[in-house]
Scaffold this motif. Structure first.
Motif, PDB file in Angstrom:
ATOM      1  N   UNK A  25      20.233   5.471  -6.607  1.00 56.15           N
ATOM      2  CA  UNK A  25      19.232   6.283  -5.597  1.00 56.15           C
ATOM      3  C   UNK A  25      17.810   5.951  -5.892  1.00 56.15           C
ATOM      4  N   UNK A  26      17.401   6.368  -7.386  1.00 60.17           N
ATOM      5  CA  UNK A  26      16.183   6.013  -7.703  1.00 60.17           C
ATOM      6  C   UNK A  26      15.500   4.719  -7.657  1.00 60.17           C
ATOM      7  N   UNK A  27      16.520   3.714  -7.775  1.00 64.35           N
ATOM      8  CA  UNK A  27      16.114   2.323  -7.814  1.00 64.35           C
ATOM      9  C   UNK A  27      15.789   1.711  -6.221  1.00 64.35           C
ATOM     10  N   UNK A  28      16.831   2.432  -5.536  1.00 68.69           N
ATOM     11  CA  UNK A  28      16.479   1.947  -4.030  1.00 68.69           C
ATOM     12  C   UNK A  28      15.253   2.607  -3.391  1.00 68.69           C
ATOM     13  N   UNK A  29      14.895   3.828  -3.974  1.00 69.74           N
ATOM     14  CA  UNK A  29      13.570   4.251  -3.521  1.00 69.74           C
ATOM     15  C   UNK A  29      12.617   3.524  -4.042  1.00 69.74           C
ATOM     16  N   UNK A  30      12.599   2.893  -5.262  1.00 74.67           N
ATOM     17  CA  UNK A  30      11.601   2.140  -5.696  1.00 74.67           C
ATOM     18  C   UNK A  30      11.333   0.877  -4.812  1.00 74.67           C
ATOM     19  N   UNK A  31      12.601   0.276  -4.460  1.00 72.13           N
ATOM     20  CA  UNK A  31      12.660  -1.055  -3.927  1.00 72.13           C
ATOM     21  C   UNK A  31      12.063  -0.693  -2.524  1.00 72.13           C
ATOM     22  N   UNK A  32      12.526   0.298  -1.942  1.00 71.82           N
ATOM     23  CA  UNK A  32      11.824   0.516  -0.256  1.00 71.82           C
ATOM     24  C   UNK A  32      10.492   0.749  -0.389  1.00 71.82           C
ATOM     25  N   UNK A  33       9.869   1.411  -1.676  1.00 73.60           N
ATOM     26  CA  UNK A  33       8.499   1.495  -1.805  1.00 73.60           C
ATOM     27  C   UNK A  33       7.618   0.402  -1.948  1.00 73.60           C
ATOM     28  N   UNK A  34       8.638  -0.702  -2.626  1.00 75.37           N
ATOM     29  CA  UNK A  34       7.851  -2.204  -3.103  1.00 75.37           C
ATOM     30  C   UNK A  34       7.793  -2.959  -1.678  1.00 75.37           C
ATOM     31  N   UNK A  35       8.811  -2.397  -0.892  1.00 74.26           N
ATOM     32  CA  UNK A  35       8.893  -3.520   0.332  1.00 74.26           C
ATOM     33  C   UNK A  35       8.069  -3.237   1.493  1.00 74.26           C
ATOM     34  N   UNK A  36       7.243  -2.055   1.417  1.00 68.51           N
ATOM     35  CA  UNK A  36       6.321  -1.719   2.432  1.00 68.51           C
ATOM     36  C   UNK A  36       5.403  -2.901   3.267  1.00 68.51           C
ATOM     37  N   UNK A  37       5.652  -3.178   4.474  1.00 65.26           N
ATOM     38  CA  UNK A  37       4.873  -4.114   5.249  1.00 65.26           C
ATOM     39  C   UNK A  37       3.737  -3.253   6.153  1.00 65.26           C
ATOM     40  N   UNK A  38       2.709  -4.019   6.570  1.00 64.76           N
ATOM     41  CA  UNK A  38       1.630  -3.117   7.441  1.00 64.76           C
ATOM     42  C   UNK A  38       1.883  -3.744   8.657  1.00 64.76           C
ATOM     43  N   UNK A  39       2.759  -3.232   9.470  1.00 62.19           N
ATOM     44  CA  UNK A  39       3.155  -3.914  10.852  1.00 62.19           C
ATOM     45  C   UNK A  39       2.107  -3.426  11.831  1.00 62.19           C
TER      46      UNK A  39
END
Lengths: 332, 817
Positions: free
Chosen positions: A82-96
């Motif tokens: 769960x921690x890693x998924x949160x980190x991954x999602x945070x790192x994948x942020x795109x400015x749409x």
């Protein structure tokens, strides 16, 4: 193996799982403590060498131990995942919120759009589309439309010629398409004739040597001037809004009798704007095209596509329609 | 035609406010182009007599003038810049406090001298263009009178557009008649006419059928002088320049009655007799405008003993012109054939007030009245005495005929969708001056002499509708008379446009003219459809292709600082009948695509075509992508999709070298081996010539070949493919091939050798490098294999690889593993 040894194994495994900070570490800890070469696995393999009584006792202890370690692993695995998924999602942020940079489909030209819109109104009433050449015989462009050879409109001040002797002209209206249609078929005829037409006008803000028309022709038994008015009223409402009215004013065209200019109600000084010319097809035109004027009657009209486009979209200079500035093209 | 309101209402009662009158005229086909008030704003301007004048002490061009005051006596000093007057003349004085259009006068000091107002010129008062001096009036005008009480200056003048078939609207009386018919009233007032002298006048012989009547009165004792103020005012309101009391009267009567008149100085008419005939051709005539004109055999002329004296119906000759010393006049009023006047006027580019009226036909019965009217007015304006008269009846040619028209009232009513019976229709036509006999449901109509446009039942229908009011015609949708809609090929054309737009090209519409040069596109030739009367030298011919319009558009937008653009146009291109493009298309389409004239004669070729061009960066709303510029592939992709939608594609490609195009980056597009298109990159020199950065990519396709009826199966509805549900096997292959092998060739070999299992084949990569032999490249394809009836195994893929391996080696290539 006694209870204290089993306890030590359990404590060691739980400590290793807690110490793992990512799923790689945790996997290594799982291999160390639950894998095939783990102390637990080795102990289980050795159960066979024990007495029955010992085997039952130690076996039970080991099973308990395995359950405890597995549960601890699962809990830690879930936690780390769960921690890693949160980190991954945070790192994948795109400015749409930025522009979408992909192929932008082109736009049909305003004249194409307005022409199609006009034509569609009449298609809905049962008209077909007829087409013809732009370089046209004077006989089709003039003579058969009741415009005699000495008529001023045939002069080089008004008409662009390809060959004066052979009387080949750039068509001055799409009426020759009406002529071709009538020569090729008997009534009922209901066609609209869209296309480019030409006049000997120099280019300025309100004149263009080439412009676009949609003409219409309906010939059948029992066609009246009320049908003309009804048809053009439907057109005006479709193009300019349901609250529009039309007004017919007597006019003169060589190919229609009676002839009428048609005004559409508008927010202008007089309350009206001239939109098109129309009339009942002159009996001489019908007869010249092989249609019996005693039996059939009809109406014809001619709409300037540029004029409609300019009025409706506030285009102030007709050159803007032909100069293709990208900013203009993108607006429609 | 300009209509001063008081002139119009002197002939017919109009009990309507001006705005209603304007509305009524417009609604009846007399379109009002505007209402002006020439001289509007004149107030307090009075007549005054010049008592004394002397030079301004400090200005050579100015005079100090004393004139009578507002009561006709007293003395007022003004400074004046004009010198066309003397002591005793009556002039117009705008005193301090008075107004002229655009200004109110105050006392001013001019070079040290106080000027109490000004003496006004015609132009300053809105009474014409004359500003060469002040307006000098006749001696009979009362002093101290207000100008706006003497003449109807500042009144509304209605300007109408006159329909070509309504020449009768080119006069005050004609419009008054029209109003009388519209308002169901009658003309009023009578005109003062001179009595026709009994003595025989000048000898006139008519030697042409183009004259319907020729009236010529002899007037003697003439004193040519300035016209009276009321006459000058009328002419000014109608936009006609005042000249003298003879010419002004001819113009006045023309405006009043619609009949153009001409005054000859009888003492300058050689031999004193006139011959009306067609010119022999080659004669010279200097017309009143001072231009020497060479006549042709068709022109109508009035000859005297010396030769041509007047260009009949168009303009008089200078040699016999009335001048200040003229004492004897021959006043002519004639009826000329419209077509003849139109020809001469058009040939000479000479449009006069007279020719405008004769072209539209004048009332053949009004010429004598007009001459008598002018003679009466010249008695007043020029002391003329009518002493002799000649009146020659001319031809009775068809152009003069006034046939009775018989029409069915029922047919008229149903054509107009108006509930008007025969009597009601007859009543309307009688208001227009027709004699009508009603017999059962039939109307037997004799139109009045001034209406040349009422010749057929349809004309009567229009007149009935007009006088009854077009507003009464109801609105009703016609019964559905036909199965409408676009044809399949018309729908295809729309769909092809959409396909190109979807590839990012914006549609443009350009003027389809070119100069002498044009960019070579598909099937280029030097053939041009040239224009006989082009509007400009760079628009001397119809475009032979679409590229110039597209490239000029790119250049214009580039000039506006745009970093990139992609445009397309769909339109006709034009080539001479015998152009090579014609035979190429004939081979594909037969001859049905060619257009013919009425008797089967060939018109120039004008097939529909599609053009595309692009340069620079891709962009869209709010973004610009400089890394992804427009490439040849974009043009090819759009054209391929067009061809696919038309069920002929993609078209075969063959590298070509063509003027203006990059020799290594241009292909011809072929249909059944015939070039129907071109796509590629412009030659660097061409890009430079168009002021465009490289690469500029473009294409042109003869859309006509896709839009003609086809008999082959492709024209039928597309069949749905069978969707195989067994899993597919995907195989990637890399083909190492020498550069002479084109991708198209390799694909063809792969397709031909892969066998029935091949479902699709896609290019996905291309590679050159040291690992490969010189002049070779490796092209990678992904093959998708599938069988409708079974699941495939690795063996199947191996079989396919073995077959294509063998096949590519036959073209000098190999599979890279």
């Amino acid at each position: 193996m006694d209870a204290s040894e089993v306890d030590a194994l359990r404590i060691a495994a739980l400590a290793a799982f807690s110490a793992a900070t990512d799923s790689g570490d945790l996997e290594q800890a799982r291999i160390d403590h639950l894998g095939r070469r783990s102390p637990l696995a080795l102990a289980q393999k050795q159960l066979g060498g024990l007495t029955d009584e010992e085997r039952r006792r130690v076996g039970a202890l080991l099973n308990e131990l395995k359950t405890a370690i597995t549960e601890a692993f699962d809990a830690r695995h879930l936690e780390l995942g769960s921690v890693e998924l949160s980190q991954r999602l945070a790192s994948e942020r795109l400015d749409l919120t930025g522009p979408a940079r992909r192929i932008r489909p082109g736009r049909p030209h305003l004249l194409t759009q307005v022409e199609a819109e006009i034509v569609d109104v009449f298609l809905g009433m049962g008209f077909s589309v007829a087409e013809g050449p732009e370089v046209e015989s004077g006989r089709f462009n003039f003579d058969l439309l009741n415009i005699p050879p000495d008529h001023p409109a045939r002069g080089t001040m008004d008409t662009i010629y390809v060959d004066e002797d052979a009387d080949i002209v750039l068509r001055t209206h799409t009426s020759p398409v009406q002529v071709r249609t009538m020569l090729a078929q008997q009534p009922p005829i209901a066609v609209v004739c869209p296309g480019r037409v030409y006049r000997a006008d120099a280019v300025d803000a309100t004149h263009s040597p080439v412009f676009t028309q949609v003409e219409g022709l309906l010939v059948a038994e029992g066609i009246t001037m009320a049908h003309l008015r009804g048809t053009l009223l439907a057109f005006a409402k479709a193009l300019f809004g349901d609250d529009r009215e039309v007004r017919l004013r007597p006019s003169f065209f060589p190919f229609t009798e009676p002839s009428a200019e048609v005004d559409v109600s508008f927010e202008s000084a007089s309350g009206w704007l001239e939109i098109l010319g129309s009339g009942m097809v002159d009996p001489a035109v019908l007869a010249g095209c092989g249609i019996d004027p005693e039996r059939y009657s009809g109406f014809a009209f001619g709409i300037g596509v540029e004029r409609v486009a300019m009025l409706r979209h506030g285009v102030a200079d007709i050159r803007d329609l032909y100069d293709a500035d990208a900013r203009f093209l993108a607006a429609f | 035609m300009r209509l001063p309101l008081s002139w119009l209402t002197s002939m017919v009662d109009v009990d309507l406010p001006l705005s209603d009158l304007v509305e009524r005229l417009s609604a009846s086909g007399l379109e009002v182009e505007g209402v002006t008030t020439p001289g509007g704003g004149v107030a307090g301007v009075r007549t005054a007599r010049v008592l004394h004048h002397e030079p301004h002490p400090d200005a050579d061009t100015l005079r100090l003038v004393d004139v009578t005051g507002p009561d006709g006596d007293g003395q007022v000093r003004v400074v004046c810049g004009a010198a066309n007057f003397d002591v005793g003349d009556v002039v117009l004085h705008a005193a301090v406090g008075a107004s002229i259009p655009g200004m109110t006068l105050e006392a001013r000091t001019i070079r040290g001298q106080v000027s109490n107002g000004m003496l006004a010129s015609a132009r300053e008062l809105g009474l014409g263009d004359d500003h060469t001096g002040i307006l000098v009036l006749g001696a009979d005008v009362p002093l101290g009178a207000l100008l706006d009480e003497l003449v109807p200056i500042g009144e509304p003048v209605i300007e109408i557009a006159v329909q070509p078939d309504r020449g009768d609207h080119l006069s005050i009386r004609g419009v008054a008649r029209e109003l009388a018919a519209l308002l169901d009233t009658s003309l009023r007032g009578t005109l003062d006419l001179a009595a026709r002298p009994s003595a025989a006048g000048a000898d006139v012989s008519l030697e042409t059928d183009a004259v319907g009547a020729f009236i010529a009165w002899t007037l003697e004792g003439v004193a040519v002088r300035r016209s009276p103020l009321w006459l000058r005012t009328r002419l000014a309101q109608c936009g006609v320049r005042a000249i003298d009391g003879v010419v002004d009267v001819t113009n006045y009567v023309m405006l009043e009655l619609g009949q153009p008149l001409h005054a000859f100085d009888l003492d300058r008419v050689a031999g004193g007799r006139l011959r009306v005939c067609a010119a022999a051709g080659g004669e010279q005539l200097r017309t009143l405008d001072g231009v020497d004109r060479t006549l042709v055999a068709d022109d109508l002329v009035i000859h005297d003993a010396e030769g041509p004296a007047s260009l009949a119906g168009v303009m008089g000759g200078e040699r016999t012109e009335v001048h200040a010393g003229t004492t004897r006049i021959l006043l002519e009023g004639a009826v000329w054939e419209p077509a003849s006047i139109r020809r001469t006027s058009r040939r000479l580019g000479l449009v006069s007030e007279a020719s405008t009226r004769f072209e539209r036909r004048v009332d053949p019965e009004a010429a004598a009245e007009a001459v008598a009217r002018a003679a009466e007015l010249m008695r007043v304006t020029a002391d003329a005495r009518a002493t002799a008269a000649t009146s020659v009846a001319g031809t009775t040619g068809a152009w003069l005929a006034r046939p009775r028209v018989v029409a069915s009232a029922g047919r008229i009513a149903s054509l107009l969708a108006l509930d008007l019976d025969a009597d009601a229709q007859a009543g309307l036509l009688r208001r227009a001056g027709c004699e009508v006999v009603v017999e059962g449901g039939s109307l037997d109509v004799l139109p009045p002499s001034w209406r040349g446009d009422l010749e057929r039942p349809a004309d009567l229908a229009e007149e009935v509708a007009r006088l009854h009011g077009f507003a009464h015609i109801p609105a009703e949708l016609p019964p559905l008379v036909a199965r409408g809609g676009r044809s399949p090929l018309q729908r295809l054309e729309q769909s092809l446009r959409v396909a190109v737009l979807a590839h990012g090209f914006d549609e443009i519409v350009t003027r389809p003219f070119v100069g002498t040069d044009a960019t070579a596109g598909v099937l280029p030739s030097h053939g041009r459809v040239r224009l006989a009367n082009p509007l400009a030298q760079d628009a001397a011919a119809m475009r032979p292709g679409l590229l110039d319009g597209l490239l000029a558009t790119l250049r214009r937008n580039r000039g506006q600082g745009r970093a990139g653009m992609a445009v397309m146009e769909l339109g006709r291109i034009h080539r001479p009948v015998d152009d090579l493009l014609g035979s190429a298309l004939d081979g594909l389409l037969g001859e049905g695509w060619r257009w013919q004239g009425p008797d089967g004669q060939a018109l120039p070729l004008q097939p529909r075509a599609l053009g595309l061009a692009a340069f620079g960066a891709r962009m869209g709303p709010g973004w610009l992508d400089e890394r992804s510029g427009w490439q040849v592939e974009d043009v090819l992709a759009a054209i391929d999709e067009v061809a696919r939608r038309a069920d002929v594609g993609p078209l075969a490609r063959r590298p070509i070298e063509r003027d203006g195009w990059h020799p290594g980056r241009t292909v011809a597009l072929l249909l059944h081996g015939v070039e129907v298109g071109i796509a590629g990159q412009l030659h660097p020199q061409a890009s430079e010539a168009w002021d465009l950065p490289e690469p500029v990519v473009a294409g042109e396709l003869l859309l006509e070949v896709l839009l003609q009826p086809r008999s082959d199966a492709a024209a039928e509805a597309a069949a749905a493919p069978r969707l195989v549900r067994h899993p597919a096997v995907v195989v990637d292959v890399a083909v190492v091939a020498p550069d002479v092998c084109s991708v198209a060739e390799i694909v063809e070999v792969l397709r031909g050798s892969a066998g029935a299992l091949l479902d699709e084949i896609r290019w996905f990569d291309e590679f050159r490098g040291a690992q490969l032999p010189d002049g070779h490249r490796s092209v990678a394809f992904r093959l998708r294999l599938q069988d409708p009836d079974r699941q495939l195994s690795d063996t199947d893929a191996d079989d396919v690889l073995a077959r294509i391996g063998a096949a590519v080696s036959a073209i000098g290539a190999s599979l890279r593993t």
